[in-house]
Design a protein around this motif. Structure first.
Motif, PDB file in Angstrom:
ATOM      1  N   GLY A  57       0.805  -1.349   0.071  1.00  0.00           N
ATOM      2  CA  GLY A  57      -0.086   0.097   0.030  1.00  0.00           C
ATOM      3  C   GLY A  57       0.698   1.085   0.042  1.00  0.00           C
ATOM      4  O   GLY A  57       2.036   1.149  -0.142  1.00  0.00           O
ATOM      5  N   SER A  58       0.133   2.379   0.367  1.00  0.00           N
ATOM      6  CA  SER A  58       0.993   3.732   0.043  1.00  0.00           C
ATOM      7  C   SER A  58       1.707   3.693   1.360  1.00  0.00           C
ATOM      8  O   SER A  58       1.379   4.179   2.240  1.00  0.00           O
ATOM      9  CB  SER A  58      -0.143   4.830  -0.013  1.00  0.00           C
ATOM     10  OG  SER A  58       0.429   6.086   0.319  1.00  0.00           O
ATOM     11  N   SER A  59       2.868   3.556   1.090  1.00  0.00           N
ATOM     12  CA  SER A  59       3.963   3.496   2.219  1.00  0.00           C
ATOM     13  C   SER A  59       4.372   4.856   2.664  1.00  0.00           C
ATOM     14  O   SER A  59       4.450   5.211   3.907  1.00  0.00           O
ATOM     15  CB  SER A  59       5.155   2.842   2.047  1.00  0.00           C
ATOM     16  OG  SER A  59       6.049   3.148   0.848  1.00  0.00           O
ATOM     17  N   ALA A  60       4.421   5.931   1.881  1.00  0.00           N
ATOM     18  CA  ALA A  60       4.599   7.172   2.137  1.00  0.00           C
ATOM     19  C   ALA A  60       3.462   7.878   3.064  1.00  0.00           C
ATOM     20  O   ALA A  60       3.813   8.513   4.078  1.00  0.00           O
ATOM     21  CB  ALA A  60       4.746   8.111   1.009  1.00  0.00           C
ATOM     22  N   ALA A  61       2.333   7.789   2.503  1.00  0.00           N
ATOM     23  CA  ALA A  61       1.080   8.220   3.417  1.00  0.00           C
ATOM     24  C   ALA A  61       0.932   7.295   4.799  1.00  0.00           C
ATOM     25  O   ALA A  61       0.674   7.706   5.852  1.00  0.00           O
ATOM     26  CB  ALA A  61       0.214   8.125   2.671  1.00  0.00           C
ATOM     27  N   ARG A 141       9.329   0.763   3.602  1.00  0.00           N
ATOM     28  CA  ARG A 141       9.028  -0.440   2.677  1.00  0.00           C
ATOM     29  C   ARG A 141       8.111  -1.647   3.708  1.00  0.00           C
ATOM     30  O   ARG A 141       7.354  -2.071   3.157  1.00  0.00           O
ATOM     31  CB  ARG A 141      10.186  -1.028   2.118  1.00  0.00           C
ATOM     32  CG  ARG A 141       9.980  -1.982   1.310  1.00  0.00           C
ATOM     33  CD  ARG A 141      11.241  -2.526   0.643  1.00  0.00           C
ATOM     34  NE  ARG A 141      10.806  -3.317  -0.680  1.00  0.00           N
ATOM     35  CZ  ARG A 141      11.692  -3.866  -1.285  1.00  0.00           C
ATOM     36  NH1 ARG A 141      13.045  -3.681  -1.173  1.00  0.00           N
ATOM     37  NH2 ARG A 141      11.501  -4.547  -2.242  1.00  0.00           N
ATOM     38  N   SER A 142       8.494  -1.828   5.009  1.00  0.00           N
ATOM     39  CA  SER A 142       7.943  -2.717   5.603  1.00  0.00           C
ATOM     40  C   SER A 142       6.459  -2.265   6.542  1.00  0.00           C
ATOM     41  O   SER A 142       5.850  -2.933   7.026  1.00  0.00           O
ATOM     42  CB  SER A 142       8.991  -3.431   6.624  1.00  0.00           C
ATOM     43  OG  SER A 142       9.382  -2.443   7.476  1.00  0.00           O
ATOM     44  N   ALA A 146       3.607  -4.581   8.267  1.00  0.00           N
ATOM     45  CA  ALA A 146       3.493  -4.639   9.721  1.00  0.00           C
ATOM     46  C   ALA A 146       2.160  -3.948  10.269  1.00  0.00           C
ATOM     47  O   ALA A 146       1.606  -4.559  11.309  1.00  0.00           O
ATOM     48  CB  ALA A 146       4.704  -3.574  10.099  1.00  0.00           C
ATOM     49  N   VAL A 147       1.600  -3.012   9.805  1.00  0.00           N
ATOM     50  CA  VAL A 147       0.308  -2.371  10.076  1.00  0.00           C
ATOM     51  C   VAL A 147      -0.634  -3.376   9.984  1.00  0.00           C
ATOM     52  O   VAL A 147      -1.556  -3.864  10.883  1.00  0.00           O
ATOM     53  CB  VAL A 147      -0.001  -1.275   9.468  1.00  0.00           C
ATOM     54  CG1 VAL A 147      -1.468  -0.763   9.608  1.00  0.00           C
ATOM     55  CG2 VAL A 147       0.774  -0.064   9.856  1.00  0.00           C
TER      56      VAL A 147
END
Length: 188
Positions: A57-61, A141-142, A146-147
């Protein structure tokens, strides 16, 4: 106002309220009721909305949202439970914030003791607090995986606790719920 119009408006309000009054808890057959929670369907503590969300998914957000949630929690910014609509005690928000920012064994133990004393199984609590603690050290990236892992552990805890736990949920449980809903929604 016309008395007939007032009567019709009152009847509409009663019907609208009755149609959205309560949602039964899914997964363990308990009858936890309350207002709907943000985007959660099926009950106040229904499975987190991870369906259709991938680990990429959108890792930056997500990274921004994770930092914001953790910072707000540690600083004691008032949080309201989406499941019960009650204001969560500041000390419970801060305890979860410490877990999210440090991931320390002491923070895991503190939150774990609270959940266990309310009736959650030790093994399920340990899996959840460990998954939450790991959020403190993830890379961009991870982070999505993790979420999702933490959300899965939260859902496992919800499906295994007695109905009394959910009816009178501890503040730290409510704080975890707030944090995970925000993080999962950031993946969308």
């Amino acid at each position: 106002m016309n008395p007939n119009t007032l009567l019709r408006l009152s009847a509409f309000a009663v019907m609208a309220g009755a149609s959205s009054a309560a949602y039964a808890q899914s997964g363990n057959g308990s009858d936890v009721t309350g207002p709907p929670a943000w985007s959660l369907a099926g009950g106040a503590f229904a499975p987190l909305p991870t369906r259709g969300v991938g680990k990429s998914g959108s890792s930056a957000a997500l990274e921004l949202r994770m930092k914001r949630v953790a910072t707000d929690f540690v600083n004691g910014v008032p949080q309201r439970s989406p499941g019960t609509v009650q204001l969560i005690p500041v000390e419970d928000v801060q305890a979860v914030g410490e877990l999210l920012t440090t991931g320390s064994p002491a923070a895991q133990a503190r939150v774990g003791r609270t959940l266990q004393s309310a009736g959650a199984a030790p093994a399920t609590v340990a899996a959840l607090t460990q998954a939450l603690g790991e959020l403190a050290t993830v890379s961009p990236r991870s982070a999505p995986g993790a979420v999702l892992a933490a959300a899965s552990q939260f859902d496992a805890l919800v499906s295994g606790v007695p109905a009394e736990f959910l009816r009178d949920a501890p503040g730290q449980f409510l704080a975890i719920h707030v944090a995970l809903v925000a993080m999962v929604n950031a993946l969308r």
